[in-house]
Design an enzyme around this catalytic site. Structure first.
Site: not given
Ligand code: PAF
Length: 290
Positions: A184, A37, A147, A61
């Site tokens: 990661m 990140h 990413g 999700q």
């Molecule tokens: O990749 C992620 O961490 C998630 O899928 C995102 C893009 C933040 C959407 O919730």
């Protein structure tokens, strides 16, 4: 660094930050930040005047039997890392504000989301596209950084931006790996020591395929079994897929004549890991500018 919770606060912040034509980059995350990140944040900082990180574990999700409840969360640590990385604002919305009772609109990509993880995790990319569309509307970034470990997610978001005319430039950062090669992921913390060391088979399998590709092999029907054999050495509990797909359509590729993705998803115990490499006939060694 500002920590903003309300949608209205975030909108106001972006309006002020954007005055005088200053550009704004968004790095969407679900928190539990790691060096991957932070690499996205660095890319964002190099590309825009202001950087916003969103930190939201998006319930939409996750499937009913997935890890939403136990997904690792540590807001204080995440905020500290963001502050140290020079982030200007962190947006931490409440699930009830993002999805108020009665909300009935979702965003669904219908082509590139259908195979690979989309087949294994029904509804997952609907949740991703919906939350990313909402974040783009709320934060109003000029660009957003994702990413490439989540390669299918990248393609879904590229389609989202193109098809719904979001004025947001999408930057894609190469996969960031642990020193031993494991990609990661916030989910790596779930792995037991034995699973963690067996998981190295993923990187080895992808590298074995890359060596074949570099030596001129272009048949998915040769590369995929090679990946399967090396994966088997790590004894994953499930291999969900190990497939070569066209980068543009994410449909299975027979011969690699255009940029393709070799994508892998495996499970060790309850932990699902994904990884991939790009196979580009014009750049067989796959060297990516960071
Ligand atoms: O990749 C992620 O961490 C998630 O899928 C995102 C893009 C933040 C959407 O919730």
């Amino acid at each position: 660094m500002d920590v903003l919770h309300a949608i209205s606060e975030m909108r106001g912040w972006s309006r002020t930050a954007g005055t005088g034509n200053r550009s704004l980059a968004l790095v969407p995350t679900m928190g539990c930040l790691h060096a991957g990140h932070l690499a996205l944040v660095r890319m964002a900082r190099q590309s825009a005047d202001h950087v916003v990180v969103s930190n939201f574990v998006n319930p939409l999700q996750f499937g009913p039997s997935e890890d939403y409840a136990r997904y690792p969360r540590d807001l204080d640590r995440d905020n500290r890392l963001c502050r140290e990385a020079g982030v200007d604002a962190v947006f931490v919305p409440d699930a009830g504000d993002m999805y108020p009772a009665g909300a009935s609109v979702v965003v669904e990509e219908t082509r590139v989301s259908s195979g690979l993880c989309g087949r294994m995790r029904p509804g997952h990319f609907r949740g991703v596209a919906t939350v990313v569309a909402k974040l783009f509307n709320i934060v109003q970034p000029d660009l957003a950084v994702f990413g490439r470990k989540d390669a299918q997610q990248v393609r879904v978001i590229q389609r989202l931006v193109q098809d719904l005319d979001f004025p947001v430039r999408i930057l894609v950062h190469p996969i960031v790996r642990e020193p031993d090669g494991l990609a990661m992921s916030s989910r790596n913390v779930y792995l037991s020591p034995s699973e963690r060391s067996r998981a190295l088979c993923i990187r080895r399998a992808l590298e074995a395929a890359r060596v074949l590709f570099e030596s001129g092999e272009r048949a998915a029907g040769v590369l995929e079994p090679c990946v399967g054999e090396v994966l088997a050495v790590g004894r994953p509990d499930v291999v969900e897929y190990a497939t070569v797909v066209d980068w543009d359509t994410l449909e299975p590729a027979g011969q690699i004549m255009r940029p393709c993705l070799l994508a892998v998803a495996v499970r060790f115990g309850r932990t699902r890991l994904i990884d991939n490499i790009l196979l580009d006939p014009l750049n067989p060694a796959g060297i990516e500018p960071v």
